[in-house]
Motif scaffolding. Structure first.
Motif, PDB file in Angstrom:
ATOM      1  N   THR A   1       1.380  -1.307   0.168  1.00  0.00           N
ATOM      2  CA  THR A   1       0.047  -0.067  -0.208  1.00  0.00           C
ATOM      3  C   THR A   1       0.835   1.612   0.394  1.00  0.00           C
ATOM      4  O   THR A   1       2.032   1.225   0.455  1.00  0.00           O
ATOM      5  CB  THR A   1      -1.210   0.066   0.984  1.00  0.00           C
ATOM      6  OG1 THR A   1      -0.200   0.482   2.453  1.00  0.00           O
ATOM      7  CG2 THR A   1      -1.252  -1.329   1.374  1.00  0.00           C
ATOM      8  N   SER A   2       0.133   2.504  -0.111  1.00  0.00           N
ATOM      9  CA  SER A   2       1.235   3.442  -0.271  1.00  0.00           C
ATOM     10  C   SER A   2       1.425   4.228   0.947  1.00  0.00           C
ATOM     11  O   SER A   2       0.154   4.367   1.882  1.00  0.00           O
ATOM     12  CB  SER A   2       0.014   4.250  -1.344  1.00  0.00           C
ATOM     13  OG  SER A   2       0.749   6.047  -1.214  1.00  0.00           O
ATOM     14  N   PRO A   3       2.486   5.259   1.184  1.00  0.00           N
ATOM     15  CA  PRO A   3       2.413   5.923   2.220  1.00  0.00           C
ATOM     16  C   PRO A   3       2.122   7.143   1.786  1.00  0.00           C
ATOM     17  O   PRO A   3       1.996   8.079   3.001  1.00  0.00           O
ATOM     18  CB  PRO A   3       3.632   5.381   2.334  1.00  0.00           C
ATOM     19  CG  PRO A   3       4.517   5.296   0.525  1.00  0.00           C
ATOM     20  CD  PRO A   3       3.704   4.371   0.230  1.00  0.00           C
ATOM     21  N   TYR A   4       1.482   6.976   0.650  1.00  0.00           N
ATOM     22  CA  TYR A   4       1.790   8.409   0.437  1.00  0.00           C
ATOM     23  C   TYR A   4      -0.121   9.058  -0.315  1.00  0.00           C
ATOM     24  O   TYR A   4      -0.281   8.213  -0.396  1.00  0.00           O
ATOM     25  CB  TYR A   4       2.049   9.547  -0.716  1.00  0.00           C
ATOM     26  CG  TYR A   4       3.196   9.167  -0.854  1.00  0.00           C
ATOM     27  CD1 TYR A   4       4.308  10.205   0.135  1.00  0.00           C
ATOM     28  CD2 TYR A   4       4.105   8.593  -1.362  1.00  0.00           C
ATOM     29  CE1 TYR A   4       6.241  10.304   0.350  1.00  0.00           C
ATOM     30  CE2 TYR A   4       6.188   8.519  -1.500  1.00  0.00           C
ATOM     31  CZ  TYR A   4       6.236   9.242  -1.003  1.00  0.00           C
ATOM     32  OH  TYR A   4       7.629   9.537  -0.162  1.00  0.00           O
ATOM     33  N   ALA A   5      -0.316  10.193   0.739  1.00  0.00           N
ATOM     34  CA  ALA A   5      -2.279  10.363   0.226  1.00  0.00           C
ATOM     35  C   ALA A   5      -2.397  10.628  -1.235  1.00  0.00           C
ATOM     36  O   ALA A   5      -3.416  10.009  -1.963  1.00  0.00           O
ATOM     37  CB  ALA A   5      -3.234  11.257   1.025  1.00  0.00           C
ATOM     38  N   HIS A   6      -1.420  11.063  -2.108  1.00  0.00           N
ATOM     39  CA  HIS A   6      -0.793  11.484  -3.484  1.00  0.00           C
ATOM     40  C   HIS A   6       0.028  11.642  -4.031  1.00  0.00           C
ATOM     41  O   HIS A   6       0.966  12.330  -3.440  1.00  0.00           O
ATOM     42  CB  HIS A   6      -1.705  12.716  -3.431  1.00  0.00           C
ATOM     43  CG  HIS A   6      -2.615  13.777  -5.368  1.00  0.00           C
ATOM     44  ND1 HIS A   6      -2.528  14.388  -5.578  1.00  0.00           N
ATOM     45  CD2 HIS A   6      -2.880  12.407  -6.501  1.00  0.00           C
ATOM     46  CE1 HIS A   6      -2.827  14.210  -7.102  1.00  0.00           C
ATOM     47  NE2 HIS A   6      -2.779  12.836  -7.106  1.00  0.00           N
ATOM     48  N   ALA A   7       0.252  10.493  -5.316  1.00  0.00           N
ATOM     49  CA  ALA A   7       1.969  10.836  -5.596  1.00  0.00           C
ATOM     50  C   ALA A   7       0.952   9.249  -6.891  1.00  0.00           C
ATOM     51  O   ALA A   7       0.773   8.975  -6.649  1.00  0.00           O
ATOM     52  CB  ALA A   7       2.821   9.627  -4.116  1.00  0.00           C
ATOM     53  N   ARG A   8       2.407   9.891  -7.617  1.00  0.00           N
ATOM     54  CA  ARG A   8       2.558   9.188  -9.066  1.00  0.00           C
ATOM     55  C   ARG A   8       3.180   8.087  -8.477  1.00  0.00           C
ATOM     56  O   ARG A   8       4.573   8.156  -8.343  1.00  0.00           O
ATOM     57  CB  ARG A   8       3.855  10.326  -9.875  1.00  0.00           C
ATOM     58  CG  ARG A   8       3.146   9.710 -12.009  1.00  0.00           C
ATOM     59  CD  ARG A   8       3.321  10.145 -12.573  1.00  0.00           C
ATOM     60  NE  ARG A   8       3.105  11.354 -12.440  1.00  0.00           N
ATOM     61  CZ  ARG A   8       3.410  13.042 -12.443  1.00  0.00           C
ATOM     62  NH1 ARG A   8       4.024  13.425 -11.978  1.00  0.00           N
ATOM     63  NH2 ARG A   8       2.046  13.909 -12.553  1.00  0.00           N
ATOM     64  N   VAL A   9       2.755   6.523  -9.543  1.00  0.00           N
ATOM     65  CA  VAL A   9       3.390   5.558  -9.100  1.00  0.00           C
ATOM     66  C   VAL A   9       4.497   5.329 -10.627  1.00  0.00           C
ATOM     67  O   VAL A   9       4.593   5.595 -11.795  1.00  0.00           O
ATOM     68  CB  VAL A   9       2.291   4.143  -9.129  1.00  0.00           C
ATOM     69  CG1 VAL A   9       3.409   2.883  -8.843  1.00  0.00           C
ATOM     70  CG2 VAL A   9       1.890   4.491  -8.484  1.00  0.00           C
ATOM     71  N   GLU A  10       5.690   5.974 -10.328  1.00  0.00           N
ATOM     72  CA  GLU A  10       7.027   5.552 -11.021  1.00  0.00           C
ATOM     73  C   GLU A  10       7.521   4.378 -12.008  1.00  0.00           C
ATOM     74  O   GLU A  10       7.323   3.817 -13.003  1.00  0.00           O
ATOM     75  CB  GLU A  10       8.060   6.551 -10.497  1.00  0.00           C
ATOM     76  CG  GLU A  10       7.747   8.091 -10.431  1.00  0.00           C
ATOM     77  CD  GLU A  10       7.379   8.583 -11.911  1.00  0.00           C
ATOM     78  OE1 GLU A  10       7.643   8.625 -12.952  1.00  0.00           O
ATOM     79  OE2 GLU A  10       6.970   9.805 -12.154  1.00  0.00           O
ATOM     80  N   GLU A  11       7.357   3.092 -10.145  1.00  0.00           N
ATOM     81  CA  GLU A  11       8.041   2.217 -11.200  1.00  0.00           C
ATOM     82  C   GLU A  11       7.481   0.854 -10.017  1.00  0.00           C
ATOM     83  O   GLU A  11       8.418   1.305  -8.638  1.00  0.00           O
ATOM     84  CB  GLU A  11       9.360   2.659 -11.186  1.00  0.00           C
ATOM     85  CG  GLU A  11      10.179   0.697 -12.058  1.00  0.00           C
ATOM     86  CD  GLU A  11      11.883   0.833 -11.510  1.00  0.00           C
ATOM     87  OE1 GLU A  11      12.453  -0.469 -12.282  1.00  0.00           O
ATOM     88  OE2 GLU A  11      12.713   1.432 -11.526  1.00  0.00           O
ATOM     89  N   ILE A  12       7.546  -0.431  -9.965  1.00  0.00           N
ATOM     90  CA  ILE A  12       7.369  -0.937  -8.762  1.00  0.00           C
ATOM     91  C   ILE A  12       8.799  -1.941  -9.681  1.00  0.00           C
ATOM     92  O   ILE A  12       8.027  -3.355 -10.445  1.00  0.00           O
ATOM     93  CB  ILE A  12       6.057  -1.357  -9.310  1.00  0.00           C
ATOM     94  CG1 ILE A  12       4.855  -0.507  -8.415  1.00  0.00           C
ATOM     95  CG2 ILE A  12       6.135  -2.684  -8.250  1.00  0.00           C
ATOM     96  CD1 ILE A  12       2.972  -0.870  -8.999  1.00  0.00           C
ATOM     97  N   ASP A  13       9.145  -1.994  -8.443  1.00  0.00           N
ATOM     98  CA  ASP A  13      10.323  -3.446  -8.527  1.00  0.00           C
ATOM     99  C   ASP A  13       9.502  -4.816  -7.713  1.00  0.00           C
ATOM    100  O   ASP A  13      10.047  -4.886  -6.519  1.00  0.00           O
ATOM    101  CB  ASP A  13      11.868  -2.500  -8.550  1.00  0.00           C
ATOM    102  CG  ASP A  13      12.595  -3.947  -8.600  1.00  0.00           C
ATOM    103  OD1 ASP A  13      12.362  -5.693  -7.982  1.00  0.00           O
ATOM    104  OD2 ASP A  13      13.659  -3.128  -8.620  1.00  0.00           O
ATOM    105  N   ALA A  14       9.216  -5.721  -8.255  1.00  0.00           N
ATOM    106  CA  ALA A  14       9.246  -6.953  -7.845  1.00  0.00           C
ATOM    107  C   ALA A  14       9.794  -8.192  -8.084  1.00  0.00           C
ATOM    108  O   ALA A  14       9.995  -8.796  -7.228  1.00  0.00           O
ATOM    109  CB  ALA A  14       6.865  -7.658  -8.118  1.00  0.00           C
ATOM    110  N   ARG A  15      11.525  -7.890  -8.125  1.00  0.00           N
ATOM    111  CA  ARG A  15      11.973  -8.710  -8.499  1.00  0.00           C
ATOM    112  C   ARG A  15      12.188  -9.767  -7.029  1.00  0.00           C
ATOM    113  O   ARG A  15      12.105 -10.997  -6.902  1.00  0.00           O
ATOM    114  CB  ARG A  15      13.308  -8.420  -9.022  1.00  0.00           C
ATOM    115  CG  ARG A  15      13.004  -8.195 -10.219  1.00  0.00           C
ATOM    116  CD  ARG A  15      14.485  -7.590 -11.325  1.00  0.00           C
ATOM    117  NE  ARG A  15      14.740  -6.072 -10.259  1.00  0.00           N
ATOM    118  CZ  ARG A  15      15.316  -5.689 -10.867  1.00  0.00           C
ATOM    119  NH1 ARG A  15      16.380  -5.848 -11.864  1.00  0.00           N
ATOM    120  NH2 ARG A  15      15.530  -4.029 -10.365  1.00  0.00           N
TER     121      ARG A  15
END
Length: 759
Positions: A42-56
């Protein structure tokens, strides 16, 4: 009451022993072969752009099978909260799910979630009503506001729209509603006393013990699914899951598990997402929210601000009422601002009204229903102002309310007449109660006594039921509603009364959506009111069929027969009798010549039957600390007809105790960036048992409804509505200060005692 054999007599809950002993199985008790366990990132921010998700790194955790992101899901327009699924480009509330980790165990899923790395670009957030309304406020939905939730309407809180042309300019104001009548300027000019105050109420979580829990088994044959979930609305979930999966509703089966508390917060939330996860993996998936996720990422009630102005003549007659209401809806429309304004303008006879209600979007989780959505906020403001008017007029506060109380036929805010209702009756009963008559003795002991009233219009929805007779003589009633607070016990009593047996001879089955007769969501105090008539009709039809079979056996007229002690007998000839089991056997055997006993009931009535509850609170205020202790509560409620006084009193006491949470303890606190500060029960003040009033009395008043089963009205909503106002009025009586912000915590009360107007 002498005409009833079952109705009106206390009946223990049929599932009470299972609940008390821990034998009842909830959604979290379900385990399926090959099941995967899900955990959010989950996001720690109330509003933010998701730039990248690294699940490796997460995928290297032993037991982690897959990490889902929005890229793995169909690109469904997020028209409502349950279609938001996982954040695609940006997050819009603190706790917004960004990824879903699926693993072979809860522990592996939790470890995997910790290992997912998300790169965010923080963006400005409007976390309060004030921040959301400034000209350059960041917009929650810059490209257009989605449709939002239907949960308030399902509770009976839909008052319609104004019908004005929509403004397409991007804004955080997502809805407006107004009710006007007469000339308020003239009304205030005619007033001898005018009170004007602004009231604020916080966000609250429904605080159920059981978190949201869902298990989904995919159906590889048809592409559908079986969904086990803790829900108040199984048919609604079937509809929405089928929509997301792109399959007919008949290919989705929803099995509602026993609900460990809902209070409006468990209609639908993450079931469509879990269904997609199950389809993508081809395995069953279970998601159970943690307590922190519940507080950050569920659907609580959110803040409201109400400016009230009321005028009255010296004799107490109200002349004008003006209000401006602003409800914080969070990130989706769905706040109960319309019903709040509607109730404000309907409870009392006021010739001149000007009520303006607004819904504002903020970067917080979307609002959900919470027991009488909108009503506790509305009546906190209204009843506080009524109390202050009475003080300035030097008038008995109950007498002021009785002088202006609406009655059947009086015009409501929207122009419709009030249906039959018992607002005056509950006020009169409270006026006659010893706790009110002896209030001077309480004051002499340093305590304050306050009163308030609250009402709920009641929900409506079509429903059906089926009733069958088994060969053991048991009557089996099938319904499609969820049993939250003893409704199935009530249905057993209704069926027993209509058929002519005892409740012990009735079994109520809450079926799943694959086999159940339709019923609406369990909310809005409407299940007994809407499903109950269908149960009665089904039992009466089954009874007629039984008498028809017995008449052939006796070679007598059905009119000459009666059902007594589990058998059919000829009236006046008790020796001529045949057991119900024997009759059922004759309809369920090889070569039988009688048709099986199968009664059906169908009900659809759009007429509401409002319920009102008047309350008295007696409090002690510690002037050195500001601590408020409620020592006594008296609840007087019109229930129409008390089908089961035992469960009704439990509903009344439970609702009023929740009302103490509104009044004194509970608040979802956010910082200026939208970060939740009260995300656990360590920080969030749910009232404990020892904080409930040590003396609490539930007084039942019966003003039978013309439409409810045997005259019954909905019970669950009214008892929570008036509590905060009654406590606030008692504090004013004890300490001479008016609290306009909830909860009335010791610091706020102390500030008011020290002359701080902001309290």
């Amino acid at each position: 009451m002498t005409d009833f054999k079952t109705i009106g007599r206390p009946q223990p809950l049929k599932d009470g022993k299972e609940k008390a002993s821990g034998e009842l199985r909830y959604a979290t008790d379900i385990t399926l072969p090959g099941m995967l366990y899900a955990r959010f990132v989950t996001s720690p921010y109330a509003h933010a752009r998701v730039e990248e998700i690294d699940a490796r790194e997460a995928l290297d955790v032993p037991g982690v099978v897959r990490v889902l992101t929005a890229a793995d899901l169909p690109d469904i327009p997020p028209s409502k909260r349950q279609f938001l699924l996982l954040a695609r480009d940006r997050v819009i509330f603190n706790g917004h799910p960004v990824a879903l980790v699926l693993a072979e165990s809860e522990e592996a899923a939790a470890d995997g979630a910790q290992a997912v790395i998300v790169d965010y670009e923080p963006l400005p957030a409007a976390a309060t009503i004030e921040q959301a309304l400034v000209d350059d406020a960041p917009l929650v939905w810059p490209d257009g506001v989605p449709s939002g939730s239907e949960e308030a309407a399902a509770h009976g809180a839909d008052v319609g729209a104004d019908g004005e042309e929509e403004d397409t300019t991007p804004t955080n104001v997502s809805g407006e509603r107004s009710f006007t009548r007469g000339d308020t300027a003239a009304g205030f000019a005619d007033a001898d006393v005018i009170v004007e105050r602004t009231f604020t109420t916080p966000g609250l979580h429904q605080s159920y013990l059981e978190p949201h829990a869902t298990v989904v088994q995919p159906d590889p044959t048809h592409g559908g699914a079986t969904v086990w979930t803790s829900t108040q609305a199984p048919f609604y979930i079937r509809e929405e899951v089928a929509d997301v999966l792109g399959v007919p509703e008949s290919d989705v089966r929803v099995v509602p598990t026993p609900v460990g508390g809902g209070f409006g917060g468990k209609f639908i939330l993450y079931e469509p997402l879990v269904a997609l996860a199950a389809r993508l993996t081809g395995r069953p998936v279970r998601l159970v929210l943690t307590r922190l996720e519940e507080m950050r990422a569920a659907n609580p009630a959110l803040p409201a601000r109400i400016r009230m102005k009321a005028g009255a003549r010296h004799d107490g007659t109200l002349t004008a009422l003006e209000a401006d209401l602003i409800f914080d809806a969070g990130c989706y429309p769905g706040a109960p601002y319309g019903i709040a304004a509607y109730l404000l303008g309907s409870a009392y006879r006021v010739p001149n009204l000007d009520l303006q209600a607004h819904e504002v979007l903020t970067f917080k989780p979307s609002t959900g229903a919470y027991r009488a959505p909108g009503a506790p906020q509305a009546f906190y403001a209204l009843e506080s102002v009524m109390d202050e008017l009475a003080r300035r007029l030097e008038m008995d506060p109950l007498a002021l309310r009785l002088h202006n109380a609406s009655e059947e036929g009086d015009e409501m805010a929207g122009g419709r007449p009030w249906p039959k209702m018992g607002m005056k009756e509950v006020l009169e009963a409270l006026a006659d109660h010893p706790a009110w008559k002896e209030r001077d003795a309480a004051r002499a002991a340093g305590r304050g006594v306050g009163v308030a009233v609250g009402g709920w219009p009641g929900g409506t929805q079509p429903a059906a039921a089926a009733c069958m007779l088994n060969r053991d003589g048991m009557l089996r009633v099938h319904v499609g509603s969820v049993d939250l607070t003893g409704t199935s016990t009530g249905f057993a009593m209704l069926a027993a009364e209509a058929f002519g047996v005892t409740p012990e001879q009735v079994r109520v089955v809450n079926d799943d959506t694959a086999s159940a007769p339709y019923a609406g969501a369990a909310g809005g105090s409407k299940i007994t009111y809407t499903v109950g008539p269908a149960v009665i009709q089904a039992a009466e039809e089954a009874r007629a069929q039984v008498l028809e079979v017995a008449a052939e056996e006796f070679e007598a007229s059905p009119d000459d027969l009666e059902i007594v002690d589990g058998a059919v007998q000829v009236r006046g000839v008790p020796d001529r009798r045949i057991s119900l089991g024997k009759i059922a056997h004759e309809t369920m055997r090889f070569g039988g010549r009688h048709r099986p006993i199968m009664g059906r009931g169908r009900h659809a009535d759009t007429t509401q039957s409002p319920g009102f509850c008047a309350q008295l609170a007696e409090v002690e205020v510690d002037e050195e600390t500001g601590h408020v202790r409620v020592v006594r509560q008296v609840l007087v409620q019109d229930v129409g007809r008390a089908l089961n006084p035992l469960t009704i009193r439990g509903q009344m006491m439970g609702g009023a105790t929740q009302g103490l949470g509104w009044a004194l303890y509970e608040s979802l606190e956010y910082d200026e960036q939208g970060q939740l500060l009260s995300g656990s029960w360590t920080d969030y003040g749910v009232p404990h048992f020892d904080q409930a009033a040590p003396a609490i009395e539930a007084v039942i008043v019966e003003v039978p409804s013309d439409h409810g089963p045997y005259g019954a009205r909905g019970v669950g909503e009214p008892p929570v509505i008036a509590t905060a106002a009654a406590v606030a009025n008692a504090v004013a009586d004890a300490a001479g200060v008016r609290l306009t912000t909830l909860p009335m915590t010791p610091p706020r009360v102390l500030a008011a005692l020290q002359g701080d107007e902001a309290a």
